[in-house]
Design an enzyme around this catalytic site. Structure first.
Site, PDB file in Angstrom:
ATOM      1  N   GLU A   1       0.811  -1.225   0.000  1.00 55.08           N
ATOM      2  CA  GLU A   1       0.000   0.000   0.000  1.00 55.08           C
ATOM      3  C   GLU A   1       0.839   1.267   0.000  1.00 55.08           C
ATOM      4  OE1 GLU A   1      -3.394   0.276  -0.143  1.00 55.08           O
ATOM      5  OE2 GLU A   1      -3.478  -1.898  -0.373  1.00 55.08           O
TER       6      GLU A   1
ATOM      7  N   GLU B   1      -1.393   9.942   0.490  1.00 54.87           N
ATOM      8  CA  GLU B   1      -1.760   9.560  -0.875  1.00 54.87           C
ATOM      9  C   GLU B   1      -1.069  10.502  -1.858  1.00 54.87           C
ATOM     10  OE1 GLU B   1      -5.843   9.010  -3.518  1.00 54.87           O
ATOM     11  OE2 GLU B   1      -5.926   9.248  -1.337  1.00 54.87           O
TER      12      GLU B   1
ATOM     13  N   ASN C   1     -14.444   6.563   7.623  1.00 57.19           N
ATOM     14  CA  ASN C   1     -13.422   5.661   8.135  1.00 57.19           C
ATOM     15  C   ASN C   1     -12.547   6.331   9.189  1.00 57.19           C
ATOM     16  OD1 ASN C   1     -13.949   3.225   6.701  1.00 57.19           O
ATOM     17  ND2 ASN C   1     -13.231   4.245   4.855  1.00 57.19           N
TER      18      ASN C   1
END
Length: 373
Positions: free
Chosen positions: A227, A236, A274
């Site tokens: 990831e 990100e 989340n």
């Protein structure tokens, strides 16, 4: 590596709001001993069977140490802790805070599985909770129960043999092995941050045989390595996606801003719902302070373990359960990013499998079956 795709990991992460911790079934019978003697804890008192009564349902409590059989415990290599011919047991197999700890006929269920870890917790992996002296009391007769692991003195125990119940003296991955796995990692992703985060989920990499514990650790690290490009990326990298992860239909909205809920950390946590769910589970206000996942190493690792231990994605089970119950590494991929499975993105699946094979090799254990999804 398609490191920062537009949202499919985010979609599966919402499933992490519900924990699904399964039972590790043990075979009843005589347990070989890792150690026998008193279990001492809060206030210097001993874990004691009330009135030395061996009847099923007898309360287990704190009591002044007296050297009697009521305080002589055998920590078995099968995960049991026994006294007076019976097993330490969570009443009714409950996973709730405050569930009574008692003696009961040994029956091989998860209610009788315990892990004594390096932090001196005694954990019931089925509940992912710690053996706890009720009310933070050290008085004689204080009942023992299970409770969320919080690191308090009333949850710290000295176990005969220095371990037992499947536990190990520290994380099954040494710091040197961790550095070997991630030679180019960002200095943010510290080994100390990971081992500190593990206190929140003490069943992680402490459940089952030594091989199973190492396989679970390798599987987790392989997935987060994939990831993050080898624990290189914290945020990100596709900043164009950052405004996309705010779901204004949620009643709490996006108090940190439209673009505040992009992927961060080892599992690239994203979406406001989340951050809210992870923060609630971890006791940290991530909804209002999402950048803690990019600035506090322990909290960042905690979010990765939160999803590993509780998120089911498209697998119908958690990644933790998949590894300790023999479902294999492929099921962890399905739990984390099921869109890659069934031919969705075989290159990404292969990247994860390659890392897993590399890491189990470093740890000296076989990879097991069902590597692909």
């Amino acid at each position: 590596m398609d490191r920062r795709r537009s949202g499919y990991l985010r979609r599966v992460l919402v499933a992490a709001a519900t924990a699904v911790l399964g039972t590790v079934i043990l075979v009843p019978g005589a347990a070989s001993a890792a150690g026998t003697g008193a279990i001492t804890g809060y206030g210097g008192k001993c874990v004691d069977v009330a009135s030395a009564n061996s009847a099923n349902g007898t309360q287990v409590q704190l009591w002044t140490c007296n050297g009697t059989n009521a305080q002589s415990w055998t920590v078995g290599t099968d995960g049991t802790i026994r006294a007076l011919g019976k097993c330490l047991d969570v009443s009714g197999g409950s996973t709730a805070n405050g569930a009574k700890v008692q003696l009961w006929d040994c029956n091989g269920t998860g209610a009788q599985q315990w892990v004594a870890n390096a932090a001196r917790d005694i954990v019931n992996p089925q509940a992912n909770k710690c053996l706890d002296a009720t009310g933070v009391s050290s008085a004689d007769g204080t009942p023992l129960q299970i409770w969320d692991c919080g690191g308090g003195a009333n949850q710290k125990w000295n176990v005969p043999g220095g371990g037992g119940g499947g536990g190990t003296s520290g994380f099954v991955v040494s710091e040197a092995q961790f550095s070997q796995m991630f030679p180019s990692r960002n200095s943010f992703y510290t080994y100390a941050g990971l081992t500190d985060a593990m206190k929140k989920y003490p069943a992680f990499a402490t459940t089952g045989s030594d091989t199973v514990r190492k396989q679970e650790a390798a599987a987790f690290l392989a997935n987060v390595g994939h990831e993050t490009g080898g624990l290189v990326y914290i945020n990100e990298i596709n900043t164009a996606n950052w405004p996309h992860y705010c779901d204004w239909s949620q009643p709490y909205g996006c108090p940190a801003g439209q673009s505040a809920y992009h992927g961060r950390g080892p599992i690239q946590l994203s979406w406001n719902f989340n951050y809210k769910a992870a923060g609630d589970a971890l006791g940290v206000n991530l909804l209002n302070n999402p950048d803690l996942v990019a600035t506090n190493s322990s909290i960042s690792w905690q979010t990765g373990l939160w999803y590993w231990m509780t998120g089911t994605g498209g697998a119908g089970t958690t990644s933790h359960n998949a590894m300790v119950n023999g479902q294999g590494f492929g099921t962890t991929i399905r739990a984390i990013n099921s869109i890659e499975c069934n031919g969705g993105n075989p290159a990404q699946v292969q990247s994860r499998v390659n890392l897993y094979n590399q890491f189990v090799g470093i740890l000296g254990v076989p990879a097991g079956g069902n590597l692909y999804c």
